[in-house]
Write an enzyme that holds these catalytic residues in place. Structure first.
Site, PDB file in Angstrom:
ATOM      1  CE  LYS A 187      15.443  13.797 -22.184  1.00  0.00           C
ATOM      2  NZ  LYS A 187      16.008  14.213 -20.918  1.00  0.00           N
ATOM      3  CB  CYS A 257       4.258  21.438 -11.528  1.00  0.00           C
ATOM      4  SG  CYS A 257       2.980  20.183 -11.809  1.00  0.00           S
ATOM      5  CB  CYS A 264      -1.320  23.371  -5.418  1.00  0.00           C
ATOM      6  SG  CYS A 264      -0.845  21.617  -6.202  1.00  0.00           S
ATOM      7  CB  CYS A 267       0.287  26.694  -9.175  1.00  0.00           C
ATOM      8  SG  CYS A 267      -0.110  26.338 -11.039  1.00  0.00           S
ATOM      9  CB  CYS A 273      -4.601  22.644 -11.894  1.00  0.00           C
ATOM     10  SG  CYS A 273      -3.472  20.929 -11.846  1.00  0.00           S
TER      11      CYS A 273
END
Length: 279
Positions: A187, A257, A264, A267, A273
């Site tokens: 990463k 998230c 949620c 969102c 989702c």
């Protein structure tokens, strides 16, 4: 707060830097994505039918909604992430070194803590030579309380010595060489290529990207590790989105998230989702 990133002029100059010799010691196996003719009009066997590429359901709509939620750019990564932690007025070689160190410090560490540690290091003069001249105890006091700071003191000293000896004080310009440095994972390598060398070699997958793409089912089957997720994403996600996806999902993961108790109800993707439907 750390200095903001300068315009692309410095990066363009950085790309003209001469190639750097490769290291062979302590090699780590990393699958690296390269440009390919397949799927984008390149040459293929005339008789071979093109198989339809797998894509997650609703991913384009999900992506647009995440962009909308990230429009304000006010997550910790936006204000104190790695791209805000180096001295944009420093010589290019010093700037690239500071990018790499900020990435090494950021592992298992909140952006706020990494940003503060980088600021303290820069106040002491953050260059290859200054770090090599600094004793371990002083370096530890400066970077504390970043996660695993004792190990990072060791890795920073080892990596800096390698950069001085093998790369003339600069950082490698390939993922393969970067991941051979002590304390540098995939990463970090992909982000270093992106930020320091302005080169998109692959998708940088951290815990946020790993978690969110699994929740959204952006992988064919659930993945256990970030490297598995990177390979799965690079198999289908259009290459022109590779640079954006880390920044986009990291901030989304910091604000909405969340790892535990995701918000949620806040969102925009709640209705499409897969993870939200199970809550």
């Amino acid at each position: 707060m750390c200095a903001a990133v300068s315009a692309g002029g410095g990066r363009a100059a950085a790309r003209r830097t001469a190639s750097i010799p490769r290291r062979s010691r302590r090699r780590k196996s990393v699958a690296i994505a390269y440009e390919s003719g397949q799927g984008d009009g390149g040459e293929q066997g005339a008789s071979e039918p093109q198989r339809p590429r797998w894509e997650p359901r609703d991913w384009r709509q999900q992506l647009e909604r995440i962009r909308e939620m990230r429009r304000s750019r006010d997550a910790p990564v936006d204000e104190m992430g790695v791209e805000k932690c180096y001295d944009s007025s420093a010589p290019l070689q010093v700037m690239r070194y500071q990018v790499l160190l900020s990435l090494m410090l950021s592992s298992q560490t909140k952006d706020q803590v990494t940003s503060a540690a980088m600021l303290r290091l820069r106040q002491h003069g953050l260059t290859v030579d200054s770090i090599l001249q600094m004793d371990d105890a002083t370096l530890g006091q400066i970077i504390y309380p970043v996660g695993f700071w004792r190990n990072k003191v060791k890795y920073i000293k080892q990596t800096t010595a390698i950069l001085k000896e093998k790369y003339g004080g600069d950082i490698p310009r390939t993922v393969e060489e970067l991941v051979q440095l002590p304390g540098v994972g995939p990463k970090m390598a992909y982000l270093a290529m992106n930020i320091a060398w302005d080169s998109v070699s692959g998708i940088a997958v951290d815990t946020h990207v790993h978690r969110i793409t699994n929740r959204l089912k952006w992988v064919k089957k659930e993945t256990r590790y970030p490297e598995e997720t990177r390979v799965a994403l690079e198999d289908w996600l259009p290459r022109d989105l590779w640079r954006e996806i880390n920044w986009l999902l990291v901030g989304f993961g910091q604000q909405t998230c969340l790892p535990v108790n995701p918000r949620c109800n806040e969102c925009l993707n709640q209705d499409i989702c897969p993870a939200a439907k199970r809550r």
